[in-house]
Scaffold this motif. Structure first.
Motif, PDB file in Angstrom:
ATOM      1  N   GLN A  27     -22.054  -4.362  10.231  1.00  0.00           N
ATOM      2  CA  GLN A  27     -23.056  -5.322   9.780  1.00  0.00           C
ATOM      3  C   GLN A  27     -22.416  -6.516   9.080  1.00  0.00           C
ATOM      4  O   GLN A  27     -22.769  -7.659   9.328  1.00  0.00           O
ATOM      5  N   VAL A  28     -21.461  -6.238   8.185  1.00  0.00           N
ATOM      6  CA  VAL A  28     -20.864  -7.311   7.391  1.00  0.00           C
ATOM      7  C   VAL A  28     -19.798  -8.070   8.170  1.00  0.00           C
ATOM      8  O   VAL A  28     -19.850  -9.299   8.276  1.00  0.00           O
ATOM      9  N   PHE A  29     -18.822  -7.362   8.715  1.00  0.00           N
ATOM     10  CA  PHE A  29     -17.684  -8.055   9.315  1.00  0.00           C
ATOM     11  C   PHE A  29     -17.966  -8.565  10.733  1.00  0.00           C
ATOM     12  O   PHE A  29     -17.611  -9.689  11.062  1.00  0.00           O
ATOM     13  N   VAL A  30     -18.584  -7.755  11.559  1.00  0.00           N
ATOM     14  CA  VAL A  30     -18.786  -8.146  12.950  1.00  0.00           C
ATOM     15  C   VAL A  30     -20.005  -9.055  13.109  1.00  0.00           C
ATOM     16  O   VAL A  30     -19.922 -10.105  13.723  1.00  0.00           O
ATOM     17  N   VAL A  31     -21.140  -8.657  12.520  1.00  0.00           N
ATOM     18  CA  VAL A  31     -22.370  -9.431  12.709  1.00  0.00           C
ATOM     19  C   VAL A  31     -22.454 -10.603  11.740  1.00  0.00           C
ATOM     20  O   VAL A  31     -22.519 -11.758  12.151  1.00  0.00           O
ATOM     21  N   GLU A  32     -22.449 -10.323  10.422  1.00  0.00           N
ATOM     22  CA  GLU A  32     -22.630 -11.388   9.424  1.00  0.00           C
ATOM     23  C   GLU A  32     -21.513 -12.427   9.486  1.00  0.00           C
ATOM     24  O   GLU A  32     -21.767 -13.622   9.432  1.00  0.00           O
ATOM     25  N   GLN A  33     -20.257 -11.958   9.576  1.00  0.00           N
ATOM     26  CA  GLN A  33     -19.132 -12.893   9.575  1.00  0.00           C
ATOM     27  C   GLN A  33     -18.686 -13.286  10.984  1.00  0.00           C
ATOM     28  O   GLN A  33     -17.733 -14.038  11.137  1.00  0.00           O
ATOM     29  N   ALA A  34     -19.366 -12.765  11.989  1.00  0.00           N
ATOM     30  CA  ALA A  34     -19.094 -13.105  13.392  1.00  0.00           C
ATOM     31  C   ALA A  34     -17.627 -12.921  13.761  1.00  0.00           C
ATOM     32  O   ALA A  34     -16.996 -13.809  14.333  1.00  0.00           O
ATOM     33  N   CYS A  35     -17.077 -11.773  13.415  1.00  0.00           N
ATOM     34  CA  CYS A  35     -15.670 -11.475  13.684  1.00  0.00           C
ATOM     35  C   CYS A  35     -15.544 -10.187  14.504  1.00  0.00           C
ATOM     36  O   CYS A  35     -15.336  -9.102  13.928  1.00  0.00           O
ATOM     37  N   PRO A  36     -15.670 -10.269  15.801  1.00  0.00           N
ATOM     38  CA  PRO A  36     -15.442  -9.054  16.587  1.00  0.00           C
ATOM     39  C   PRO A  36     -13.970  -8.657  16.492  1.00  0.00           C
ATOM     40  O   PRO A  36     -13.084  -9.474  16.738  1.00  0.00           O
ATOM     41  N   TYR A  37     -13.722  -7.468  16.031  1.00  0.00           N
ATOM     42  CA  TYR A  37     -12.354  -6.992  15.853  1.00  0.00           C
ATOM     43  C   TYR A  37     -12.354  -5.474  16.027  1.00  0.00           C
ATOM     44  O   TYR A  37     -13.398  -4.839  15.918  1.00  0.00           O
ATOM     45  N   PRO A  38     -11.193  -4.872  16.274  1.00  0.00           N
ATOM     46  CA  PRO A  38     -11.133  -3.422  16.467  1.00  0.00           C
ATOM     47  C   PRO A  38     -11.220  -2.682  15.126  1.00  0.00           C
ATOM     48  O   PRO A  38     -10.208  -2.293  14.550  1.00  0.00           O
ATOM     49  N   ASP A  39     -12.423  -2.497  14.623  1.00  0.00           N
ATOM     50  CA  ASP A  39     -12.634  -1.857  13.322  1.00  0.00           C
ATOM     51  C   ASP A  39     -12.103  -0.426  13.304  1.00  0.00           C
ATOM     52  O   ASP A  39     -11.493   0.004  12.342  1.00  0.00           O
ATOM     53  N   LEU A  40     -12.350   0.313  14.360  1.00  0.00           N
ATOM     54  CA  LEU A  40     -11.882   1.699  14.422  1.00  0.00           C
ATOM     55  C   LEU A  40     -10.436   1.687  14.913  1.00  0.00           C
ATOM     56  O   LEU A  40     -10.139   1.867  16.086  1.00  0.00           O
ATOM     57  N   ASP A  41      -9.529   1.470  13.949  1.00  0.00           N
ATOM     58  CA  ASP A  41      -8.114   1.263  14.244  1.00  0.00           C
ATOM     59  C   ASP A  41      -7.254   2.508  14.088  1.00  0.00           C
ATOM     60  O   ASP A  41      -6.034   2.438  14.182  1.00  0.00           O
ATOM     61  N   GLY A  42      -7.868   3.655  13.813  1.00  0.00           N
ATOM     62  CA  GLY A  42      -7.113   4.899  13.639  1.00  0.00           C
ATOM     63  C   GLY A  42      -6.662   5.151  12.217  1.00  0.00           C
ATOM     64  O   GLY A  42      -6.322   6.281  11.866  1.00  0.00           O
ATOM     65  N   ARG A  43      -6.667   4.153  11.369  1.00  0.00           N
ATOM     66  CA  ARG A  43      -6.160   4.314  10.004  1.00  0.00           C
ATOM     67  C   ARG A  43      -7.136   5.060   9.103  1.00  0.00           C
ATOM     68  O   ARG A  43      -6.732   5.629   8.093  1.00  0.00           O
ATOM     69  N   ASP A  44      -8.418   5.072   9.449  1.00  0.00           N
ATOM     70  CA  ASP A  44      -9.398   5.816   8.653  1.00  0.00           C
ATOM     71  C   ASP A  44      -9.048   7.301   8.577  1.00  0.00           C
ATOM     72  O   ASP A  44      -9.348   7.965   7.591  1.00  0.00           O
ATOM     73  N   LEU A  45      -8.434   7.807   9.615  1.00  0.00           N
ATOM     74  CA  LEU A  45      -8.152   9.239   9.737  1.00  0.00           C
ATOM     75  C   LEU A  45      -6.848   9.679   9.081  1.00  0.00           C
ATOM     76  O   LEU A  45      -6.608  10.885   8.947  1.00  0.00           O
ATOM     77  N   GLU A  46      -5.992   8.752   8.694  1.00  0.00           N
ATOM     78  CA  GLU A  46      -4.679   9.104   8.140  1.00  0.00           C
ATOM     79  C   GLU A  46      -4.822   9.911   6.849  1.00  0.00           C
ATOM     80  O   GLU A  46      -5.735   9.673   6.054  1.00  0.00           O
ATOM     81  N   ASP A  47      -3.898  10.847   6.648  1.00  0.00           N
ATOM     82  CA  ASP A  47      -3.954  11.729   5.472  1.00  0.00           C
ATOM     83  C   ASP A  47      -3.987  10.956   4.153  1.00  0.00           C
ATOM     84  O   ASP A  47      -4.686  11.343   3.234  1.00  0.00           O
ATOM     85  N   GLY A  48      -3.243   9.879   4.043  1.00  0.00           N
ATOM     86  CA  GLY A  48      -3.165   9.143   2.789  1.00  0.00           C
ATOM     87  C   GLY A  48      -4.297   8.158   2.546  1.00  0.00           C
ATOM     88  O   GLY A  48      -4.387   7.572   1.476  1.00  0.00           O
ATOM     89  N   THR A  49      -5.158   7.966   3.530  1.00  0.00           N
ATOM     90  CA  THR A  49      -6.254   6.993   3.401  1.00  0.00           C
ATOM     91  C   THR A  49      -7.351   7.549   2.504  1.00  0.00           C
ATOM     92  O   THR A  49      -7.709   8.727   2.593  1.00  0.00           O
ATOM     93  N   ARG A  50      -7.872   6.684   1.649  1.00  0.00           N
ATOM     94  CA  ARG A  50      -9.023   7.031   0.811  1.00  0.00           C
ATOM     95  C   ARG A  50     -10.143   6.055   1.109  1.00  0.00           C
ATOM     96  O   ARG A  50      -9.918   4.859   1.297  1.00  0.00           O
ATOM     97  N   HIS A  51     -11.344   6.587   1.149  1.00  0.00           N
ATOM     98  CA  HIS A  51     -12.548   5.797   1.412  1.00  0.00           C
ATOM     99  C   HIS A  51     -13.344   5.728   0.122  1.00  0.00           C
ATOM    100  O   HIS A  51     -13.722   6.760  -0.434  1.00  0.00           O
ATOM    101  N   VAL A  52     -13.553   4.516  -0.357  1.00  0.00           N
ATOM    102  CA  VAL A  52     -14.313   4.293  -1.580  1.00  0.00           C
ATOM    103  C   VAL A  52     -15.749   3.973  -1.166  1.00  0.00           C
ATOM    104  O   VAL A  52     -15.985   2.996  -0.456  1.00  0.00           O
ATOM    105  N   LEU A  53     -16.665   4.808  -1.594  1.00  0.00           N
ATOM    106  CA  LEU A  53     -18.075   4.616  -1.283  1.00  0.00           C
ATOM    107  C   LEU A  53     -18.838   4.349  -2.566  1.00  0.00           C
ATOM    108  O   LEU A  53     -18.702   5.104  -3.533  1.00  0.00           O
ATOM    109  N   LEU A  54     -19.611   3.285  -2.556  1.00  0.00           N
ATOM    110  CA  LEU A  54     -20.513   2.978  -3.658  1.00  0.00           C
ATOM    111  C   LEU A  54     -21.888   3.449  -3.207  1.00  0.00           C
ATOM    112  O   LEU A  54     -22.448   2.919  -2.248  1.00  0.00           O
TER     113      LEU A  54
END
Length: 147
Positions: A27-54
């Motif tokens: 919603q924010v990056f692709v639609v609102e900012q009109a930036c089609p990019y490969p969001d699902l880049d594989g890095r979300d799954l890495e062991d050291g990655t942390r996801h901050v959710l508000l």
């Protein structure tokens, strides 16, 4: 409104969490900012990655903001920092950033700030760390927070 921020590995996210994160990032990056990019880049799954959710348990989607913290070896990298449009203007992005920074012990932290937001990142101690560049039509400034 009861807002809380959590920082978790991908394995701790439910299917609904993953859907909400992907939806908000799109919603924010692709639609609102009109930036089609490969969001699902594989890095979300890495062991050291942390996801901050508000999170706001009283909101319909529950997810108000997000950031991703990557373990890049000698540095931490913060990216994908965003707020739902309905949550903007209330200082909630500060909560997201403070939570992201709390998951970055012992090493410098880097990020590529959208240039209009560089002053905001500077309030957390980030300084410019290279020349401005344009990505997807948006000027960015590499920044670093030294430990």
């Amino acid at each position: 409104m009861t807002v809380r921020a959590v920082s978790v590995p991908f394995s701790a996210l439910s299917a609904l969490d993953v859907y909400a994160v992907a939806r908000l990032r799109q919603q924010v990056f692709v639609v609102e900012q009109a930036c089609p990019y490969p969001d699902l880049d594989g890095r979300d799954l890495e062991d050291g990655t942390r996801h901050v959710l508000l999170l706001d348990d009283s909101a319909s989607s529950g997810l108000l903001g997000y950031a991703r913290v990557l373990d890049d070896g000698d540095v931490w990298r913060i990216g994908r920092v965003l707020l739902d449009p309905s949550a903007r203007g209330r200082g909630l992005a500060d909560v997201v950033m403070r939570t992201a920074l709390s998951t970055c012990p012992g090493r410098d932290v880097v990020l590529d700030a959208q240039s209009p937001l560089a002053r905001w990142y500077a309030t957390f101690g980030f300084v410019g760390d290279g020349p401005e560049f344009v990505e997807d039509g948006i000027p960015h400034l590499p920044m670093r927070l030294r430990v």
